[in-house]
Scaffold this motif. Structure first.
Motif, PDB file in Angstrom:
ATOM      1  N   VAL A   1      38.233 -68.531  90.727  1.00 21.42           N
ATOM      2  CA  VAL A   1      38.217 -68.683  89.268  1.00 21.42           C
ATOM      3  C   VAL A   1      36.778 -68.748  88.784  1.00 21.42           C
ATOM      4  CG1 VAL A   1      38.915 -70.157  87.355  1.00 21.42           C
ATOM      5  CG2 VAL A   1      40.445 -69.835  89.289  1.00 21.42           C
ATOM      6  N   GLU A   2      35.948 -69.534  89.470  1.00 19.51           N
ATOM      7  CA  GLU A   2      34.540 -69.653  89.065  1.00 19.51           C
ATOM      8  C   GLU A   2      33.845 -68.305  89.161  1.00 19.51           C
ATOM      9  OE1 GLU A   2      33.126 -71.945  87.350  1.00 19.51           O
ATOM     10  OE2 GLU A   2      35.097 -72.880  87.497  1.00 19.51           O
ATOM     11  N   ALA A   3      34.088 -67.590  90.271  1.00 21.47           N
ATOM     12  CA  ALA A   3      33.458 -66.282  90.470  1.00 21.47           C
ATOM     13  C   ALA A   3      33.831 -65.340  89.334  1.00 21.47           C
ATOM     14  CB  ALA A   3      33.875 -65.700  91.815  1.00 21.47           C
ATOM     15  N   ALA A   4      35.141 -65.350  88.994  1.00 17.62           N
ATOM     16  CA  ALA A   4      35.592 -64.466  87.926  1.00 17.62           C
ATOM     17  C   ALA A   4      34.962 -64.872  86.603  1.00 17.62           C
ATOM     18  CB  ALA A   4      37.115 -64.506  87.818  1.00 17.62           C
ATOM     19  N   ARG A   5      34.803 -66.182  86.425  1.00 17.33           N
ATOM     20  CA  ARG A   5      34.208 -66.672  85.186  1.00 17.33           C
ATOM     21  C   ARG A   5      32.762 -66.184  85.068  1.00 17.33           C
ATOM     22  NH1 ARG A   5      36.767 -72.288  84.698  1.00 17.33           N
ATOM     23  NH2 ARG A   5      38.508 -71.364  83.572  1.00 17.33           N
ATOM     24  N   LEU A   6      32.038 -66.207  86.204  1.00 16.33           N
ATOM     25  CA  LEU A   6      30.656 -65.730  86.194  1.00 16.33           C
ATOM     26  C   LEU A   6      30.597 -64.253  85.852  1.00 16.33           C
ATOM     27  CD1 LEU A   6      29.045 -67.572  89.239  1.00 16.33           C
ATOM     28  CD2 LEU A   6      28.762 -68.021  86.793  1.00 16.33           C
ATOM     29  N   ASP A   7      31.652 -63.524  86.277  1.00 19.02           N
ATOM     30  CA  ASP A   7      31.703 -62.099  85.970  1.00 19.02           C
ATOM     31  C   ASP A   7      32.151 -61.845  84.540  1.00 19.02           C
ATOM     32  OD1 ASP A   7      30.797 -61.384  88.381  1.00 19.02           O
ATOM     33  OD2 ASP A   7      32.766 -61.003  89.277  1.00 19.02           O
ATOM     34  N   GLY A   8      32.372 -62.903  83.802  1.00 19.07           N
ATOM     35  CA  GLY A   8      32.694 -62.741  82.385  1.00 19.07           C
ATOM     36  C   GLY A   8      34.168 -62.643  82.072  1.00 19.07           C
ATOM     37  N   ALA A   9      35.024 -62.876  83.072  1.00 20.31           N
ATOM     38  CA  ALA A   9      36.468 -62.825  82.795  1.00 20.31           C
ATOM     39  C   ALA A   9      36.894 -64.123  82.142  1.00 20.31           C
ATOM     40  CB  ALA A   9      37.239 -62.616  84.091  1.00 20.31           C
ATOM     41  N   LYS A  10      37.724 -64.024  81.110  1.00 13.64           N
ATOM     42  CA  LYS A  10      38.297 -65.251  80.565  1.00 13.64           C
ATOM     43  C   LYS A  10      39.598 -64.940  79.838  1.00 13.64           C
ATOM     44  CE  LYS A  10      35.063 -65.097  76.699  1.00 13.64           C
ATOM     45  NZ  LYS A  10      33.943 -65.761  76.081  1.00 13.64           N
ATOM     46  N   GLY A  11      40.250 -66.025  79.447  1.00 19.10           N
ATOM     47  CA  GLY A  11      41.478 -65.883  78.656  1.00 19.10           C
ATOM     48  C   GLY A  11      42.519 -65.039  79.347  1.00 19.10           C
ATOM     49  N   PRO A  12      43.177 -64.157  78.578  1.00 16.89           N
ATOM     50  CA  PRO A  12      44.304 -63.377  79.090  1.00 16.89           C
ATOM     51  C   PRO A  12      43.916 -62.504  80.283  1.00 16.89           C
ATOM     52  CG  PRO A  12      44.052 -63.085  76.709  1.00 16.89           C
ATOM     53  CD  PRO A  12      42.893 -63.886  77.168  1.00 16.89           C
ATOM     54  N   LYS A  13      42.672 -61.987  80.273  1.00 13.30           N
ATOM     55  CA  LYS A  13      42.236 -61.119  81.371  1.00 13.30           C
ATOM     56  C   LYS A  13      42.198 -61.889  82.679  1.00 13.30           C
ATOM     57  CE  LYS A  13      39.723 -56.968  80.812  1.00 13.30           C
ATOM     58  NZ  LYS A  13      38.663 -56.294  80.078  1.00 13.30           N
ATOM     59  N   MET A  14      41.619 -63.063  82.603  1.00 14.94           N
ATOM     60  CA  MET A  14      41.547 -63.943  83.771  1.00 14.94           C
ATOM     61  C   MET A  14      42.969 -64.257  84.259  1.00 14.94           C
ATOM     62  SD  MET A  14      39.623 -66.204  85.566  1.00 14.94           S
ATOM     63  CE  MET A  14      38.558 -67.486  84.980  1.00 14.94           C
ATOM     64  N   LEU A  15      43.835 -64.587  83.296  1.00 15.13           N
ATOM     65  CA  LEU A  15      45.209 -64.936  83.651  1.00 15.13           C
ATOM     66  C   LEU A  15      45.868 -63.779  84.386  1.00 15.13           C
ATOM     67  CD1 LEU A  15      47.587 -66.930  83.295  1.00 15.13           C
ATOM     68  CD2 LEU A  15      48.156 -65.739  81.197  1.00 15.13           C
TER      69      LEU A  15
ATOM     70  N   PRO B   1      43.923 -73.227  82.933  1.00 16.78           N
ATOM     71  CA  PRO B   1      42.879 -72.866  81.974  1.00 16.78           C
ATOM     72  C   PRO B   1      41.706 -73.830  82.012  1.00 16.78           C
ATOM     73  CG  PRO B   1      44.872 -73.671  80.881  1.00 16.78           C
ATOM     74  CD  PRO B   1      45.143 -73.679  82.331  1.00 16.78           C
ATOM     75  N   THR B   2      40.620 -73.458  81.354  1.00 17.43           N
ATOM     76  CA  THR B   2      39.410 -74.278  81.335  1.00 17.43           C
ATOM     77  C   THR B   2      39.758 -75.715  80.932  1.00 17.43           C
ATOM     78  OG1 THR B   2      38.391 -72.310  80.446  1.00 17.43           O
ATOM     79  CG2 THR B   2      37.034 -74.300  80.529  1.00 17.43           C
ATOM     80  N   PRO B   3      39.276 -76.710  81.702  1.00 16.80           N
ATOM     81  CA  PRO B   3      39.588 -78.097  81.356  1.00 16.80           C
ATOM     82  C   PRO B   3      39.107 -78.429  79.946  1.00 16.80           C
ATOM     83  CG  PRO B   3      38.568 -77.963  83.523  1.00 16.80           C
ATOM     84  CD  PRO B   3      38.515 -76.594  82.945  1.00 16.80           C
ATOM     85  N   VAL B   4      39.930 -79.182  79.201  1.00 10.57           N
ATOM     86  CA  VAL B   4      39.531 -79.516  77.834  1.00 10.57           C
ATOM     87  C   VAL B   4      38.260 -80.340  77.812  1.00 10.57           C
ATOM     88  CG1 VAL B   4      41.734 -79.347  76.627  1.00 10.57           C
ATOM     89  CG2 VAL B   4      41.163 -81.432  77.858  1.00 10.57           C
ATOM     90  N   GLN B   5      37.978 -81.039  78.923  1.00  4.83           N
ATOM     91  CA  GLN B   5      36.765 -81.852  78.938  1.00  4.83           C
ATOM     92  C   GLN B   5      35.526 -80.992  78.724  1.00  4.83           C
ATOM     93  OE1 GLN B   5      39.274 -82.201  80.929  1.00  4.83           O
ATOM     94  NE2 GLN B   5      39.641 -84.325  81.521  1.00  4.83           N
ATOM     95  N   LYS B   6      35.601 -79.710  79.106  1.00  7.45           N
ATOM     96  CA  LYS B   6      34.435 -78.834  78.948  1.00  7.45           C
ATOM     97  C   LYS B   6      34.387 -78.199  77.570  1.00  7.45           C
ATOM     98  CE  LYS B   6      33.814 -77.604  83.800  1.00  7.45           C
ATOM     99  NZ  LYS B   6      33.973 -76.508  84.772  1.00  7.45           N
ATOM    100  N   GLN B   7      35.407 -78.458  76.763  1.00  4.78           N
ATOM    101  CA  GLN B   7      35.460 -77.850  75.435  1.00  4.78           C
ATOM    102  C   GLN B   7      34.887 -78.804  74.395  1.00  4.78           C
ATOM    103  OE1 GLN B   7      37.377 -74.842  74.840  1.00  4.78           O
ATOM    104  NE2 GLN B   7      38.824 -74.713  76.519  1.00  4.78           N
TER     105      GLN B   7
END
Lengths: 322, 282
Positions: free
Chosen positions: A214-228, B3-9
Motif C-alpha cells: 500500500v505504501e509503495a503504491a501510495r508513493l507511486d501516486g495511486a490513491k482512492g478508487p485506483k488504489m482500491l 483507506p488512509t487512517p483518519v488520524q492522517k487527515q
C-alpha cells in the motif's frame, strides 16, 4: 589378562507385534473417520439419492413409496417444464424466476459489505464495538429478521410505508401485499444479515493487506478508487471467494424469510424453489411428494453447478499446497 | 493501511468521521432498535396508531413478564437448549476425529472424503427433507428432540470437518512425527498431542454451531411440531399466532428468542469471527 565381554549367542528379537500395531498408521484414519462418515452417509448422502428416486413416483407420503407409490418415469419433470403434452407448471416458473432474482440481487451483499468494511477499517477509539454492532444482524435468527422487516413493511403503519409516503410513493397493499414488490422486500430483508457477514469477511481480509504494498503504491501516486481496484481488491481475493460462496448458498437457501414474511404469497408471487418443495409436500396444500422431489432435484442441480465450481477452486488450492 | 487512517487527515475529517459513526450505526440497526422499543410499549400504542413514536408508558416488565410467565416461551427456550447443546457436543466430537484423520494421514481417498463433506455441506436442505423425515419417522423419533439432534449432528459435521481439518493441517507436523518416533500410539497422539492444540478451533466451532442450530427454523418445522419438542424459532410462530397483532408481546418474544446467540457472540467474539472468516486470509 583381559576378559572379553560376554556376547550373547542369541540375537534380540523384538516382542511380537499384533496385526493392528503393524498396520496402525493405515488403520487409524479409518477408525477415526468411521462415525462421522457413517452419520453423514445416512443423513446427507443417501437422502440425495432417495430424493432422486422419489422424483420418478407419484406418492402421497403414506406408507412406502414402492408399495403405495406409482412409478411414473419422467412425468413429474414433464409437468414442471411442460414437455410431452403436459402444461408447464406456472408456479414452478415463478419460483425459478424468483430464485434468479434472489441470486442476482443477493450478490449486492458483497460490494455493500466491502463498502462498510472500508468505512469501518479505522483505528479510532471504540471502533471495535462499532464493528461488532455492525455485525449484529447476522447473529440473529432469520425468523426474527423476517418478523421485524414485515412490521417495517406493514401497510399504513409500517415505518417503510410511512417513509415512502413522504416522497409520495404509495405501494398498494404494502410491500409484502403487493405481488410486484413483495419478493424485493424479502430480498432486502435477507441482504441485511448477509451484508453484515460479507463485511466481517472483508474486515478480516483488510487486516491482512500488505502495508508495504500500500505504501509503495501510495508513493507511486495511486490513491482512492485506483488504489482500491488495482492494489487492495486483488489482495482481498480469498475473502471475496468466501463471500461469493456463502452468498450464493444463502440465496438458494432462502426458505425462512419467505416462509415467515409471506408464506409464498400474495397470490404465490414470492415462492422460491426451496419454499415450493415444502409447499408441495409437507403443507396442507401439498402431499405430492414425488412432484416435490422433482422440484428439489432441480434446485439441487442448480446448486451443483456452484458446488462443482467451489470444489474445483478448492482443489486448485489443495494442489498448490502439496 | 487502506483507506488512509483518519488520524492522517485534517481535523475536520476526523471530527466528521467520529460524528458520522454513531449516526450510521443507528441507521444500520434501526430495525432492531424498533423491536426493542416495540417490546416496552403498551398495547394501547398500537391500537391508537403510535407505532414508531415514543412509548406512551413503560411496559417492559409487563410485556416480558407475560412472555415468561403466561406463554409457552420458556418451554420453547428449554427445548432449544436441549437441542442445541447436545448437537454442539456431538458435532465437535465427530469433527475432531474426522478432522484429525483427514488432516494428519495420507491415504487413498483422503481428498475424496474431504470433498464429500464439503459438498454435502452446501446441498439445499429440501433435497434431504422427505427422506430425512421418513427416516426419522421410521426410527420413531419424529417430533422428538433426539431426532432433530441426530440430523443436526450429521449435517453440521460437514462444515465442522472442513474447519477442523484445515486447522490441523496448519499445526506443526514435526510434533506428530516426534511423538511417533517416541513410539506413542496413534490414538494417544490424538488425545495428548493434537487435541490440546485444537482448543481454539473447538471454541470457534462450538459458538458457530450453537448459533446455527439455535437459529435453525426449517428443520424444526420439518421434524417437530408442538411445544413438547419444538425449539424457539418454530415456537415463536405459534406464539405469534396466539398474540396476533399484539406487537409489543411479539417483539418481546422475538428478543427473548434472539438473546442466547447474541450473548454467545459477545462473550466469544474472537472465536466466533475466527470461525466465520476461515479461509478469508491466506
Amino acid at each position: 589378562m583381559t576378559v572379553s565381554p560376554v556376547v550373547p549367542t542369541t540375537r534380540y528379537t523384538p516382542p511380537p507385534r499384533g496385526w493392528y500395531k503393524r498396520n496402525e498408521i493405515a488403520i487409524t484414519p479409518w477408525l477415526f473417520l468411521a462415525p462421522g462418515v457413517l452419520f453423514f452417509l445416512v443423513y446427507v448422502i443417501a437422502p440425495i439419492y432417495q430424493s432422486f428416486g422419489l422424483s420418478f413416483y407419484n406418492w402421497n407420503g403414506l406408507g412406502d413409496v414402492r408399495t403405495n407409490g406409482e412409478y411414473v418415469g419422467l412425468q413429474n419433470y414433464n409437468k414442471l417444464f411442460g414437455l410431452n403434452g403436459e402444461r408447464a407448471d406456472r408456479n414452478f416458473q415463478i419460483s425459478l424466476w424468483n430464485n434468479l432474482k434472489w441470486l442476482v440481487l443477493y450478490l449486492l451483499a458483497i460490494p455493500a459489505g466491502l463498502f462498510i468494511a472500508l468505512f469501518l477499517n479505522q483505528t479510532v477509539r471504540g471502533i471495535r464495538i462499532y464493528k461488532s454492532l455492525f455485525f449484529f444482524p447476522f447473529v440473529i435468527s432469520q425468523v426474527v429478521v423476517g418478523l421485524v422487516f414485515s412490521w417495517f413493511y406493514l401497510p399504513n403503519n409500517g415505518l417503510f410505508t410511512i417513509m415512502t409516503g413522504w416522497v409520495g410513493i404509495e405501494i398498494r397493499g404494502g410491500v409484502l401485499g403487493n405481488p410486484t414488490w413483495a419478493t424485493y422486500g424479502i430480498i432486502a430483508a435477507g441482504l441485511w444479515p448477509q451484508t453484515a457477514y460479507c463485511m466481517i469477511l472483508y474486515l478480516t481480509g483488510l487486516n491482512a493487506v500488505d502495508p508495504e504494498q500500500v505504501e509503495a503504491a501510495r508513493l507511486d501516486g495511486a490513491k482512492g478508487p485506483k488504489m482500491l481496484w488495482y492494489v487492495i481488491i486483488p489482495q482481498l481475493k480469498p475473502a471475496t471467494f468466501i463471500a461469493f460462496v456463502v452468498t450464493i448458498i444463502g440465496a438458494l437457501r432462502s426458505f425462512d424469510l419467505v416462509s415467515i414474511m409471506t408464506g409464498g404469497g400474495p397470490f404465490g408471487s414470492t415462492r422460491v424453489l426451496s419454499y415450493y418443495v415444502f409447499e408441495k409436500s409437507l403443507s396442507e396444500r401439498g402431499l405430492q411428494y414425488g412432484y416435490a422431489a422433482a422440484v428439489a432435484v432441480i434446485l439441487f442441480l442448480i446448486m451443483l453447478v456452484f458446488i462443482s465450481y467451489f470444489l474445483w477452486s478448492m482443489y486448485q488450492d489443495e494442489k498448490g499446497a502439496r | 493501511m487502506f483507506p488512509t487512517p483518519v488520524q492522517k487527515q485534517s481535523r475536520a475529517v476526523q471530527l466528521g468521521y467520529q460524528a458520522f459513526l454513531p449516526f450510521a450505526l443507528i441507521l444500520w440497526l434501526l430495525p432492531l432498535i424498533a423491536v426493542m422499543i416495540f417490546s416496552i410499549k403498551p398495547d394501547v400504542d398500537f391500537t391508537s396508531g403510535n407505532y414508531w413514536g415514543w412509548p406512551s408508558s413503560f411496559e417492559g416488565f409487563n410485556n416480558y413478564g407475560k412472555v415468561f410467565f403466561e406463554s409457552a416461551m420458556p418451554r420453547y427456550l428449554l427445548n432449544s437448549v436441549m437441542i442445541t447443546v447436545p448437537t454442539v457436543i456431538g458435532t465437535v466430537a465427530l469433527a475432531c476425529m474426522t478432522g484429525f484423520a483427514l488432516g494428519v494421514y495420507k491415504f487413498k481417498g483422503n481428498l475424496l472424503i474431504f470433498f464429500m463433506f464439503i459438498a454435502g455441506n452446501f446441498v439445499p436442505f429440501q433435497i434431504l427433507m422427505v427422506p430425512v423425515r421418513d427416516l426419522t419417522v421410521d426410527m420413531g423419533l419424529y417430533n422428538t428432540k433426539t431426532g432433530l439432534v441426530l440430523f443436526h449432528i450429521a449435517f453440521q459435521t460437514g462444515f465442522a470437518t472442513l474447519f477442523m481439518r484445515n486447522f490441523i493441517r496448519a499445526l506443526p507436523f514435526p510434533l506428530i512425527e516426534a511423538a511417533r518416533v517416541e513410539g506413542v500410539a496413534e490414538w494417544r497422539i490424538f488425545f495428548y498431542v493434537v487435541l490440546p492444540l485444537m482448543k481454539p478451533a473447538i471454541a470457534a466451532m462450538a459458538v458457530l454451531i450453537f448459533t446455527f442450530i439455535w437459529n435453525d427454523y426449517f428443520w424444526a418445522v420439518v421434524l417437530t411440531q408442538g411445544p413438547e419438542s419444538q425449539p424457539v424459532t418454530a415456537g415463536i410462530t405459534s406464539f405469534n399466532a396466539q398474540y396476533r397483532a399484539a406487537y409489543h408481546l411479539m417483539s418481546a418474544g422475538s428478543i427473548v428468542a434472539a438473546l442466547p446467540p447474541v450473548a454467545m457472540f459477545f462473550l466469544m467474539q474472537k472465536h466466533f469471527i475466527a470461525g466465520l472468516t476461515l479461509g478469508a486470509v491466506k
